[in-house]
Design a protein around this motif. Structure first.
Motif, PDB file in Angstrom:
ATOM      1  N   ALA A  66      -6.162  10.034   3.008  1.00 60.31           N
ATOM      2  CA  ALA A  66      -5.849   9.740   1.604  1.00 60.31           C
ATOM      3  C   ALA A  66      -6.974   8.921   0.963  1.00 60.31           C
ATOM      4  N   VAL A  67      -7.423   7.885   1.656  1.00 66.05           N
ATOM      5  CA  VAL A  67      -8.442   6.996   1.077  1.00 66.05           C
ATOM      6  C   VAL A  67      -9.764   7.739   0.870  1.00 66.05           C
ATOM      7  N   LEU A  68     -10.191   8.476   1.901  1.00 69.66           N
ATOM      8  CA  LEU A  68     -11.527   9.087   1.838  1.00 69.66           C
ATOM      9  C   LEU A  68     -11.575  10.323   0.953  1.00 69.66           C
ATOM     10  N   SER A  69     -10.402  10.849   0.585  1.00 74.62           N
ATOM     11  CA  SER A  69     -10.455  12.011  -0.316  1.00 74.62           C
ATOM     12  C   SER A  69     -10.368  11.565  -1.785  1.00 74.62           C
ATOM     13  N   HIS A  70     -10.477  10.262  -2.025  1.00 70.47           N
ATOM     14  CA  HIS A  70     -10.534   9.767  -3.399  1.00 70.47           C
ATOM     15  C   HIS A  70     -11.770   8.892  -3.558  1.00 70.47           C
ATOM     16  N   SER A  71     -12.054   8.518  -4.809  1.00 74.60           N
ATOM     17  CA  SER A  71     -13.341   7.850  -5.030  1.00 74.60           C
ATOM     18  C   SER A  71     -13.417   6.514  -4.265  1.00 74.60           C
ATOM     19  N   TRP A  72     -14.596   6.323  -3.724  1.00 77.62           N
ATOM     20  CA  TRP A  72     -14.840   5.162  -2.849  1.00 77.62           C
ATOM     21  C   TRP A  72     -15.012   3.883  -3.660  1.00 77.62           C
ATOM     22  N   THR A 203       4.151   1.299   5.039  1.00 77.80           N
ATOM     23  CA  THR A 203       5.099   2.118   4.270  1.00 77.80           C
ATOM     24  C   THR A 203       5.220   1.561   2.853  1.00 77.80           C
ATOM     25  N   LEU A 204       5.330   0.230   2.731  1.00 77.30           N
ATOM     26  CA  LEU A 204       5.403  -0.375   1.394  1.00 77.30           C
ATOM     27  C   LEU A 204       4.124  -0.081   0.597  1.00 77.30           C
ATOM     28  N   ALA A 205       2.981  -0.057   1.288  1.00 77.10           N
ATOM     29  CA  ALA A 205       1.706   0.217   0.603  1.00 77.10           C
ATOM     30  C   ALA A 205       1.713   1.607  -0.022  1.00 77.10           C
ATOM     31  N   SER A 206       2.418   2.545   0.633  1.00 77.48           N
ATOM     32  CA  SER A 206       2.445   3.919   0.096  1.00 77.48           C
ATOM     33  C   SER A 206       3.255   3.989  -1.196  1.00 77.48           C
ATOM     34  N   LYS A 207       4.011   2.929  -1.486  1.00 79.44           N
ATOM     35  CA  LYS A 207       4.806   2.900  -2.711  1.00 79.44           C
ATOM     36  C   LYS A 207       4.143   2.067  -3.818  1.00 79.44           C
ATOM     37  N   LEU A 208       3.001   1.444  -3.505  1.00 81.69           N
ATOM     38  CA  LEU A 208       2.263   0.714  -4.535  1.00 81.69           C
ATOM     39  C   LEU A 208       1.630   1.727  -5.481  1.00 81.69           C
ATOM     40  N   ARG A 209       1.300   1.283  -6.691  1.00 78.33           N
ATOM     41  CA  ARG A 209       0.684   2.217  -7.650  1.00 78.33           C
ATOM     42  C   ARG A 209      -0.595   2.829  -7.059  1.00 78.33           C
ATOM     43  N   TYR A 210      -1.389   1.973  -6.390  1.00 76.77           N
ATOM     44  CA  TYR A 210      -2.627   2.455  -5.757  1.00 76.77           C
ATOM     45  C   TYR A 210      -2.317   3.514  -4.695  1.00 76.77           C
ATOM     46  N   GLY A 211      -1.321   3.211  -3.836  1.00 70.39           N
ATOM     47  CA  GLY A 211      -0.996   4.131  -2.738  1.00 70.39           C
ATOM     48  C   GLY A 211      -0.382   5.425  -3.242  1.00 70.39           C
ATOM     49  N   HIS A 216      -2.610   8.892  -3.425  1.00 68.51           N
ATOM     50  CA  HIS A 216      -1.547   9.830  -3.005  1.00 68.51           C
ATOM     51  C   HIS A 216      -1.253   9.751  -1.507  1.00 68.51           C
ATOM     52  N   LEU A 217      -1.046   8.531  -1.072  1.00 70.64           N
ATOM     53  CA  LEU A 217      -0.673   8.305   0.332  1.00 70.64           C
ATOM     54  C   LEU A 217       0.780   8.734   0.515  1.00 70.64           C
ATOM     55  N   LYS A 218       0.995   9.652   1.445  1.00 70.30           N
ATOM     56  CA  LYS A 218       2.334  10.226   1.614  1.00 70.30           C
ATOM     57  C   LYS A 218       3.245   9.263   2.390  1.00 70.30           C
ATOM     58  N   THR A 219       4.334   8.838   1.731  1.00 63.92           N
ATOM     59  CA  THR A 219       5.269   7.920   2.400  1.00 63.92           C
ATOM     60  C   THR A 219       5.861   8.588   3.640  1.00 63.92           C
ATOM     61  N   TRP A 220       6.216   9.876   3.519  1.00 59.77           N
ATOM     62  CA  TRP A 220       6.842  10.538   4.667  1.00 59.77           C
ATOM     63  C   TRP A 220       5.886  10.576   5.854  1.00 59.77           C
ATOM     64  N   GLY A 221       4.595  10.749   5.572  1.00 59.93           N
ATOM     65  CA  GLY A 221       3.602  10.806   6.659  1.00 59.93           C
ATOM     66  C   GLY A 221       3.541   9.471   7.396  1.00 59.93           C
ATOM     67  N   VAL A 222       3.568   8.380   6.612  1.00 66.10           N
ATOM     68  CA  VAL A 222       3.504   7.047   7.197  1.00 66.10           C
ATOM     69  C   VAL A 222       4.788   6.751   7.981  1.00 66.10           C
ATOM     70  N   VAL A 223       5.935   7.190   7.413  1.00 65.27           N
ATOM     71  CA  VAL A 223       7.213   6.915   8.071  1.00 65.27           C
ATOM     72  C   VAL A 223       7.316   7.698   9.390  1.00 65.27           C
ATOM     73  N   VAL A 224       6.960   8.980   9.356  1.00 68.27           N
ATOM     74  CA  VAL A 224       7.032   9.777  10.598  1.00 68.27           C
ATOM     75  C   VAL A 224       6.099   9.172  11.659  1.00 68.27           C
ATOM     76  N   ALA A 225       4.900   8.788  11.229  1.00 74.38           N
ATOM     77  CA  ALA A 225       3.956   8.171  12.178  1.00 74.38           C
ATOM     78  C   ALA A 225       4.556   6.883  12.751  1.00 74.38           C
ATOM     79  N   GLY A 226       5.168   6.086  11.881  1.00 76.10           N
ATOM     80  CA  GLY A 226       5.761   4.818  12.318  1.00 76.10           C
ATOM     81  C   GLY A 226       6.911   5.036  13.288  1.00 76.10           C
ATOM     82  N   VAL A 227       7.743   6.040  13.008  1.00 76.27           N
ATOM     83  CA  VAL A 227       8.868   6.329  13.899  1.00 76.27           C
ATOM     84  C   VAL A 227       8.340   6.744  15.278  1.00 76.27           C
TER      85      VAL A 227
END
Ligand code: HEM
Length: 246
Positions: A66-72, A203-211, A216-227
């Motif tokens: 997510a980070v690297l596919s947006h402007s640095w 997970t909270l970071a994925s819900k910030l305006r930046y995330g 476009h950090l996917k909350t589901w991706g972070v949650v599945v990884a965390g689980v």
């Protein structure tokens, strides 16, 4: 009592010890006990560890992708280094969990300390980056639950790293090896709590305006990884190593 030798938990012999000595929180007893002849590195993939590893890799790929596919920008280092720190902390935990003989524990502790040293470097650089970014851009601090939880995490991590290092390498500051050894279990329990808090905070970071809106950090991706990290790591906890009460 003081000693020049670093303390270890009392050595346990897998064949001679009662079965409860090696009983993980879940799963079959012995699932995660390191064999005498096996390499320390194997601890990273034994028992349920592969699930945790898939979760750890997925977390890094999701955040970095997510980070690297947006402007640095310099701030990008905050999510990159924090997710890398979680991955390194995970390795530090997985490598040590199955050790049980005195020699395995000693070697495991050095590798654990090395992984955690790198993780701490990543985490505290990530903290410095976000503080610098906010000062530099004139943005107020502490605008979200993520920010508050983040400060709680960094504070716990600082204490965890200090106690972890000193209990093993400088036990005399606790009044000797026995006293230092008596606090190992608190270090273990807080380590597992901190690992969980990392996952919650990403997970909270994925819900910030930046995330959510910017990278476009996917909350589901972070949650599945965390689980996956949780179900791969926590069942490997040996009950007798974390008994605080009784
Ligand atoms: C375990 C991992 C993390 C920890 C411990 C952590 C910690 C923190 C802390 C302490 C702050 C507040 C700084 C201040 O207000 O001066 C903060 C802010 C921020 N973090 Fe993280 N962070 C983590 C992961 C991430 C990730 C993966 C992202 C990417 C989506 C992210 C995005 C942000 C943003 C956008 C801010 C500014 C928003 C705000 O302060 O409310 N963080 N973080």
């Amino acid at each position: 009592m003081t000693s020049t030798n670093p303390p270890t938990d009392p050595p346990t012999d897998r064949s001679a010890a009662p079965i409860t000595e090696h009983e993980p929180l879940l799963g079959r007893p012995g699932d995660v006990a390191q064999r005498d002849e096996s390499m320390l590195a194997r601890n990273l993939i034994t028992g349920t560890a592969p699930l945790a590893q898939v979760g750890g890799v997925m977390l890094v790929v999701t955040v970095w992708g997510a980070v690297l596919s947006h402007s640095w920008m310099v701030f990008s280092l905050h999510p990159l280094l924090n997710s890398l720190g979680v991955f390194l902390s995970l390795q530090a935990i997985l490598v040590l969990q199955p050790t049980h003989t005195a020699d395995q524990k000693r070697r495991g502790t050095y590798v654990h300390a090395a992984f955690n040293g790198l993780a701490a470097l990543s985490f505290f650089t990530a903290l410095a980056i976000v503080i610098w970014h906010k000062q530099h851009s004139g943005i107020p601090h502490f605008e979200s639950v993520h920010a508050y939880l983040g400060i709680v995490i960094y504070s716990l991590l600082f204490i965890q790293a200090f106690v972890g290092f000193t209990q093993y390498f400088v036990p005399r500051i606790y009044g000797g090896v026995d006293n230092a050894r008596a606090i190992y279990k608190y270090h273990r329990v807080s380590g597992y709590i901190i690992l969980f808090l990392y996952l919650v905070n990403i997970t909270l970071a994925s819900k910030l305006r930046y995330g959510e809106k910017f990278i476009h950090l996917k909350t589901w991706g972070v949650v599945v990884a965390g689980v996956l990290v949780v179900i791969g790591t926590y069942p490997r906890i040996k009950k007798q190593k974390i008994q605080i009460f009784g």
